[in-house]
Write a protein that holds these residues in place. Sequence first.
Motif, PDB file in Angstrom:
ATOM      1  N   GLY A  28       0.788  -1.252  -0.205  1.00 36.87           N
ATOM      2  CA  GLY A  28      -0.047   0.085   0.070  1.00 36.87           C
ATOM      3  C   GLY A  28       0.805   1.226  -0.201  1.00 36.87           C
ATOM      4  N   GLN A  29       2.100   1.059   0.195  1.00 35.79           N
ATOM      5  CA  GLN A  29       3.170   2.234   0.173  1.00 35.79           C
ATOM      6  C   GLN A  29       3.848   2.257  -0.904  1.00 35.79           C
ATOM      7  OE1 GLN A  29       2.899   4.422   3.034  1.00 35.79           O
ATOM      8  NE2 GLN A  29       0.938   3.447   3.425  1.00 35.79           N
ATOM      9  N   GLU A  30       3.432   1.814  -2.099  1.00 36.67           N
ATOM     10  CA  GLU A  30       4.324   1.844  -3.201  1.00 36.67           C
ATOM     11  C   GLU A  30       4.487   3.008  -4.019  1.00 36.67           C
ATOM     12  OE1 GLU A  30       2.426  -2.157  -2.376  1.00 36.67           O
ATOM     13  OE2 GLU A  30       1.555  -0.244  -2.574  1.00 36.67           O
ATOM     14  N   ALA A  31       3.482   4.038  -3.816  1.00 35.96           N
ATOM     15  CA  ALA A  31       3.727   5.220  -4.089  1.00 35.96           C
ATOM     16  C   ALA A  31       4.885   6.189  -3.603  1.00 35.96           C
ATOM     17  CB  ALA A  31       2.480   6.295  -4.081  1.00 35.96           C
ATOM     18  N   LYS A  32       4.906   5.854  -2.128  1.00 32.65           N
ATOM     19  CA  LYS A  32       5.982   6.442  -1.670  1.00 32.65           C
ATOM     20  C   LYS A  32       7.376   6.000  -1.872  1.00 32.65           C
ATOM     21  CE  LYS A  32       3.301   7.575   2.670  1.00 32.65           C
ATOM     22  NZ  LYS A  32       3.230   7.579   4.119  1.00 32.65           N
ATOM     23  N   VAL A  33       7.643   4.537  -2.239  1.00 31.14           N
ATOM     24  CA  VAL A  33       8.749   3.896  -2.560  1.00 31.14           C
ATOM     25  C   VAL A  33       9.092   4.783  -4.039  1.00 31.14           C
ATOM     26  CG1 VAL A  33       9.786   1.847  -3.611  1.00 31.14           C
ATOM     27  CG2 VAL A  33       8.203   1.856  -1.569  1.00 31.14           C
ATOM     28  N   LEU A  34       8.089   5.214  -4.918  1.00 30.33           N
ATOM     29  CA  LEU A  34       8.462   5.674  -6.180  1.00 30.33           C
ATOM     30  C   LEU A  34       8.883   6.814  -5.912  1.00 30.33           C
ATOM     31  CD1 LEU A  34       5.501   4.220  -8.236  1.00 30.33           C
ATOM     32  CD2 LEU A  34       7.980   3.446  -8.478  1.00 30.33           C
ATOM     33  N   ASP A  35       8.285   7.770  -4.946  1.00 31.98           N
ATOM     34  CA  ASP A  35       8.845   9.083  -4.625  1.00 31.98           C
ATOM     35  C   ASP A  35      10.126   8.921  -4.252  1.00 31.98           C
ATOM     36  OD1 ASP A  35       6.386  10.117  -5.458  1.00 31.98           O
ATOM     37  OD2 ASP A  35       5.470  10.437  -3.398  1.00 31.98           O
ATOM     38  N   ALA A  36      10.457   7.971  -3.226  1.00 33.71           N
ATOM     39  CA  ALA A  36      11.852   7.792  -2.780  1.00 33.71           C
ATOM     40  C   ALA A  36      12.841   7.595  -4.031  1.00 33.71           C
ATOM     41  CB  ALA A  36      11.935   6.844  -2.078  1.00 33.71           C
ATOM     42  N   LEU A  37      12.452   6.675  -4.781  1.00 34.85           N
ATOM     43  CA  LEU A  37      13.272   6.581  -5.950  1.00 34.85           C
ATOM     44  C   LEU A  37      13.701   7.847  -6.804  1.00 34.85           C
ATOM     45  CD1 LEU A  37      12.041   3.053  -7.415  1.00 34.85           C
ATOM     46  CD2 LEU A  37      13.934   3.381  -5.636  1.00 34.85           C
ATOM     47  N   ILE A  38      12.617   8.559  -7.095  1.00 41.76           N
ATOM     48  CA  ILE A  38      12.737   9.938  -7.994  1.00 41.76           C
ATOM     49  C   ILE A  38      13.943  10.696  -7.129  1.00 41.76           C
ATOM     50  CG2 ILE A  38      11.615  11.929  -8.654  1.00 41.76           C
ATOM     51  CD1 ILE A  38       9.198   9.761  -9.209  1.00 41.76           C
ATOM     52  N   GLU A  39      13.577  10.750  -5.671  1.00 40.19           N
ATOM     53  CA  GLU A  39      14.417  11.793  -5.032  1.00 40.19           C
ATOM     54  C   GLU A  39      15.958  11.268  -5.114  1.00 40.19           C
ATOM     55  OE1 GLU A  39      13.083  12.334  -0.758  1.00 40.19           O
ATOM     56  OE2 GLU A  39      11.127  12.530  -1.399  1.00 40.19           O
ATOM     57  N   MET A  40      16.254  10.009  -5.023  1.00 41.44           N
ATOM     58  CA  MET A  40      17.389   9.379  -5.098  1.00 41.44           C
ATOM     59  C   MET A  40      18.189   9.705  -6.256  1.00 41.44           C
ATOM     60  SD  MET A  40      17.167   5.910  -2.906  1.00 41.44           S
ATOM     61  CE  MET A  40      18.991   5.434  -3.340  1.00 41.44           C
ATOM     62  N   VAL A  41      17.406   9.610  -7.398  1.00 43.71           N
ATOM     63  CA  VAL A  41      17.962   9.910  -8.755  1.00 43.71           C
ATOM     64  C   VAL A  41      18.357  11.239  -8.963  1.00 43.71           C
ATOM     65  CG1 VAL A  41      17.218  10.358 -11.252  1.00 43.71           C
ATOM     66  CG2 VAL A  41      16.632   8.252 -10.094  1.00 43.71           C
ATOM     67  N   ASN A  42      17.598  12.317  -8.388  1.00 40.91           N
ATOM     68  CA  ASN A  42      17.828  13.733  -8.206  1.00 40.91           C
ATOM     69  C   ASN A  42      18.981  14.251  -7.404  1.00 40.91           C
ATOM     70  OD1 ASN A  42      15.882  14.378 -10.336  1.00 40.91           O
ATOM     71  ND2 ASN A  42      14.354  14.409  -8.851  1.00 40.91           N
ATOM     72  N   ARG A  43      19.650  13.246  -6.618  1.00 43.85           N
ATOM     73  CA  ARG A  43      20.558  13.498  -5.429  1.00 43.85           C
ATOM     74  C   ARG A  43      21.957  13.352  -6.358  1.00 43.85           C
ATOM     75  NH1 ARG A  43      20.168  10.998   0.206  1.00 43.85           N
ATOM     76  NH2 ARG A  43      22.359  11.807   0.233  1.00 43.85           N
ATOM     77  N   ARG A  44      22.831  14.455  -6.370  1.00 40.60           N
ATOM     78  CA  ARG A  44      24.270  14.276  -7.026  1.00 40.60           C
ATOM     79  C   ARG A  44      25.175  13.435  -6.374  1.00 40.60           C
ATOM     80  NH1 ARG A  44      21.548  14.784 -11.124  1.00 40.60           N
ATOM     81  NH2 ARG A  44      21.216  16.994 -11.896  1.00 40.60           N
ATOM     82  N   ASP A  45      24.829  13.265  -4.927  1.00 36.72           N
ATOM     83  CA  ASP A  45      25.890  12.639  -4.230  1.00 36.72           C
ATOM     84  C   ASP A  45      25.712  11.121  -4.049  1.00 36.72           C
ATOM     85  OD1 ASP A  45      23.437  12.719  -2.645  1.00 36.72           O
ATOM     86  OD2 ASP A  45      24.587  12.890  -0.693  1.00 36.72           O
ATOM     87  N   MET A  46      24.836  10.725  -4.773  1.00 34.39           N
ATOM     88  CA  MET A  46      24.527   9.118  -4.945  1.00 34.39           C
ATOM     89  C   MET A  46      24.760   8.759  -6.239  1.00 34.39           C
ATOM     90  SD  MET A  46      21.359   8.690  -2.612  1.00 34.39           S
ATOM     91  CE  MET A  46      21.622   7.093  -2.268  1.00 34.39           C
ATOM     92  N   ALA A  47      25.431   7.571  -6.345  1.00 33.26           N
ATOM     93  CA  ALA A  47      25.519   6.724  -7.578  1.00 33.26           C
ATOM     94  C   ALA A  47      24.214   5.884  -7.998  1.00 33.26           C
ATOM     95  CB  ALA A  47      26.909   5.969  -7.584  1.00 33.26           C
ATOM     96  N   PHE A  48      23.122   6.615  -8.074  1.00 35.71           N
ATOM     97  CA  PHE A  48      21.653   6.124  -8.409  1.00 35.71           C
ATOM     98  C   PHE A  48      21.388   6.949  -9.752  1.00 35.71           C
ATOM     99  CE2 PHE A  48      17.410   5.353  -7.574  1.00 35.71           C
ATOM    100  CZ  PHE A  48      17.431   3.960  -7.196  1.00 35.71           C
TER     101      PHE A  48
END
Length: 77
Positions: A28-48
């Motif tokens: 039921g929390q899948e939308a939150k997971v997708l939001d977190a993935l997008i946030e990680m992509v936008n971070r420049r300090d992560m190799a994601f």
Amino acid sequence: MPDTTTVALKTLSLVKGKDHFCFRYEPGQEAKVLDALIEMVNRRDMAFDWFDAAVLSHQLGQHLAKELRAYLPKKAA
């Protein structure tokens, strides 16, 4: 009386070089997971990157498909 209801957590996992990305979430929390993935992509300090997000979102879809199959009549599954 303590609540004995437990929710089985789902896990998404990706190993990329020396990095290990692991997400645990409740159904039921899948939308939150997708939001977190997008946030990680936008971070420049992560190799994601977007490919990594696509791999994990595919895993998420597989989990959802498995849950949905449980609701189908046995002949339809």
